[in-house]
Design a protein around this motif. Sequence first.
Motif, short mmCIF file in Angstrom:
data_model
loop_
_atom_site.label_atom_id
_atom_site.label_comp_id
_atom_site.label_asym_id
_atom_site.label_seq_id
_atom_site.Cartn_x
_atom_site.Cartn_y
_atom_site.Cartn_z
N VAL A 1 53.41 46.39 43.47
CA VAL A 1 52.31 45.60 42.92
C VAL A 1 51.44 46.45 41.99
CG1 VAL A 1 50.21 44.31 43.49
CG2 VAL A 1 52.25 44.06 44.92
N ILE A 2 51.04 45.86 40.87
CA ILE A 2 50.02 46.44 40.00
C ILE A 2 48.75 45.60 40.16
CG2 ILE A 2 49.28 46.72 37.60
CD1 ILE A 2 52.15 47.42 36.88
N VAL A 3 47.61 46.28 40.30
CA VAL A 3 46.32 45.60 40.45
C VAL A 3 45.45 45.90 39.23
CG1 VAL A 3 44.23 45.37 41.84
CG2 VAL A 3 46.43 45.78 42.97
N ALA A 4 44.93 44.85 38.59
CA ALA A 4 44.09 45.03 37.40
C ALA A 4 42.80 44.24 37.55
CB ALA A 4 44.83 44.59 36.14
N ASP A 5 41.67 44.95 37.50
CA ASP A 5 40.35 44.31 37.56
C ASP A 5 39.33 45.31 37.02
OD1 ASP A 5 37.69 43.32 38.70
OD2 ASP A 5 39.06 41.76 39.40
N GLU B 1 57.81 50.04 37.08
CA GLU B 1 58.56 48.88 37.55
C GLU B 1 57.74 48.22 38.64
OE1 GLU B 1 62.50 49.74 38.74
OE2 GLU B 1 63.11 50.58 36.81
N CYS B 2 57.48 46.92 38.48
CA CYS B 2 56.69 46.24 39.51
C CYS B 2 57.28 44.86 39.76
CB CYS B 2 55.22 46.15 39.12
SG CYS B 2 54.84 44.90 37.88
N ALA C 1 62.10 38.47 30.74
CA ALA C 1 62.07 38.97 32.12
C ALA C 1 60.68 39.53 32.37
CB ALA C 1 63.14 40.06 32.32
N HIS C 2 59.96 38.94 33.30
CA HIS C 2 58.60 39.40 33.56
C HIS C 2 58.28 39.25 35.04
CE1 HIS C 2 57.17 35.28 34.19
NE2 HIS C 2 57.88 34.93 33.13
N PRO C 3 57.38 40.09 35.56
CA PRO C 3 56.97 39.93 36.95
C PRO C 3 56.08 38.71 37.10
CG PRO C 3 55.65 41.62 35.89
CD PRO C 3 56.70 41.22 34.89
N PRO C 4 56.09 38.06 38.24
CA PRO C 4 55.15 36.96 38.45
C PRO C 4 53.72 37.48 38.44
CG PRO C 4 56.29 37.52 40.50
CD PRO C 4 56.97 38.28 39.41
N VAL C 5 52.80 36.63 38.02
CA VAL C 5 51.39 37.02 37.90
C VAL C 5 50.54 36.22 38.87
CG1 VAL C 5 49.38 37.04 36.38
CG2 VAL C 5 51.62 37.70 35.47
N VAL C 6 49.73 36.94 39.64
CA VAL C 6 48.73 36.33 40.51
C VAL C 6 47.37 36.58 39.87
CG1 VAL C 6 47.62 36.39 42.77
CG2 VAL C 6 50.11 36.69 42.60
N VAL C 7 46.67 35.52 39.50
CA VAL C 7 45.34 35.66 38.90
C VAL C 7 44.29 35.69 40.00
CG1 VAL C 7 43.57 34.49 37.52
CG2 VAL C 7 45.92 34.65 36.67
N LEU C 8 43.43 36.68 39.93
CA LEU C 8 42.32 36.84 40.86
C LEU C 8 41.04 36.58 40.06
CD1 LEU C 8 41.77 37.68 43.81
CD2 LEU C 8 41.60 40.04 43.00
N THR C 9 40.25 35.56 40.43
CA THR C 9 39.19 35.12 39.54
C THR C 9 38.03 34.51 40.30
OG1 THR C 9 38.74 33.76 37.58
CG2 THR C 9 40.23 32.84 39.23
N MET C 10 36.91 34.34 39.58
CA MET C 10 35.77 33.58 40.10
C MET C 10 35.59 32.28 39.31
SD MET C 10 34.05 35.04 42.66
CE MET C 10 32.30 34.65 42.52
N ILE C 11 36.50 31.97 38.43
CA ILE C 11 36.40 30.78 37.60
C ILE C 11 36.43 29.53 38.48
CG2 ILE C 11 37.66 29.35 35.94
CD1 ILE C 11 38.47 31.92 34.55
N VAL D 1 51.33 31.22 35.42
CA VAL D 1 50.98 32.12 36.52
C VAL D 1 51.52 31.55 37.82
CG1 VAL D 1 48.91 32.88 35.30
CG2 VAL D 1 48.72 31.10 37.04
N SER D 2 51.86 32.44 38.74
CA SER D 2 52.46 32.00 39.99
C SER D 2 51.43 31.63 41.04
CB SER D 2 53.35 33.12 40.55
OG SER D 2 54.43 33.37 39.69
N ALA D 3 50.23 32.19 40.93
CA ALA D 3 49.20 31.92 41.93
C ALA D 3 47.83 32.17 41.34
CB ALA D 3 49.41 32.81 43.15
N ILE D 4 46.85 31.43 41.84
CA ILE D 4 45.45 31.66 41.48
C ILE D 4 44.67 31.80 42.77
CG2 ILE D 4 43.44 30.87 40.20
CD1 ILE D 4 45.27 29.00 38.62
N VAL D 5 43.98 32.92 42.91
CA VAL D 5 43.20 33.20 44.12
C VAL D 5 41.75 33.40 43.73
CG1 VAL D 5 42.86 34.77 46.06
CG2 VAL D 5 45.18 34.22 45.30
N ASP D 6 40.86 32.60 44.29
CA ASP D 6 39.43 32.81 44.10
C ASP D 6 39.05 34.10 44.83
OD1 ASP D 6 36.49 32.56 44.84
OD2 ASP D 6 36.72 30.79 43.58
#
Length: 214
Positions: free
Chosen positions: A7-11, A50-51, A81-91, A105-110
């Motif tokens: 996993v890569i984490v970006a914030d 690689e992630c 070819a791309h890794p799935p993306v989980v968006v982490l947001t306050m939107i 995106v594969s998932a959205i998590v507040d």
Amino acid sequence: MTDKIRVIVADDHDCVRVGVTRLLQATSKIEIVGQAADTQGLAELLDICECDVVISDIGMPGLDGGSNAVSFLRRVLRGRAHPPVVVLTMICHAHMLSGLLHLGVSAIVDKRDTTAALIDAIRAAMSGGVYLSDRVRNVLEISETPPQLRASVLSAREWEVFQLYTQGLAVHEIAKRLERSGKTISTQKRTAMRKLGLETESDLIEYARQIGLV
């Protein structure tokens, strides 16, 4: 599954990035292979690491001086070819959330649901499913206008105009910078607002604030 999920984490908020990293590191099946504080850092990590899953905020510094990661994530998700993306947001804007889903995106998590939901989001992403945390699902369910996924996604041109307008440029200034007619810019601005469900200038500014453009 015996291998660890990479996993890569970006914030851009250190406390969020560190908290998410510690949460995931406590899970034996997950390995953090990179952390980024902005979109440029995320782009560089994707080139060298690689992630299996990317977890990313969208309201963080973008590429080329932008204020948002959406355009970059759009390019990532359009790749063959791309890794799935989980968006982490306050939107909490239904049209923006539905637009992210159409983006692929594969998932959205507040962020307020992080502890309970992030592991489930990663598992859903790895299985090819779509996951919404409780707060995200509630926003979409109570929206007066059911999300129209395709309609609410801005084109690259519309997004460019929208960003410049929220930065304080007038329509004629945007037209001059982009070498287009004022009529074209006005049309793209109105279309962007319609797709995002924004009716007034106040709605536009509040929305831009929510996603980190102002």
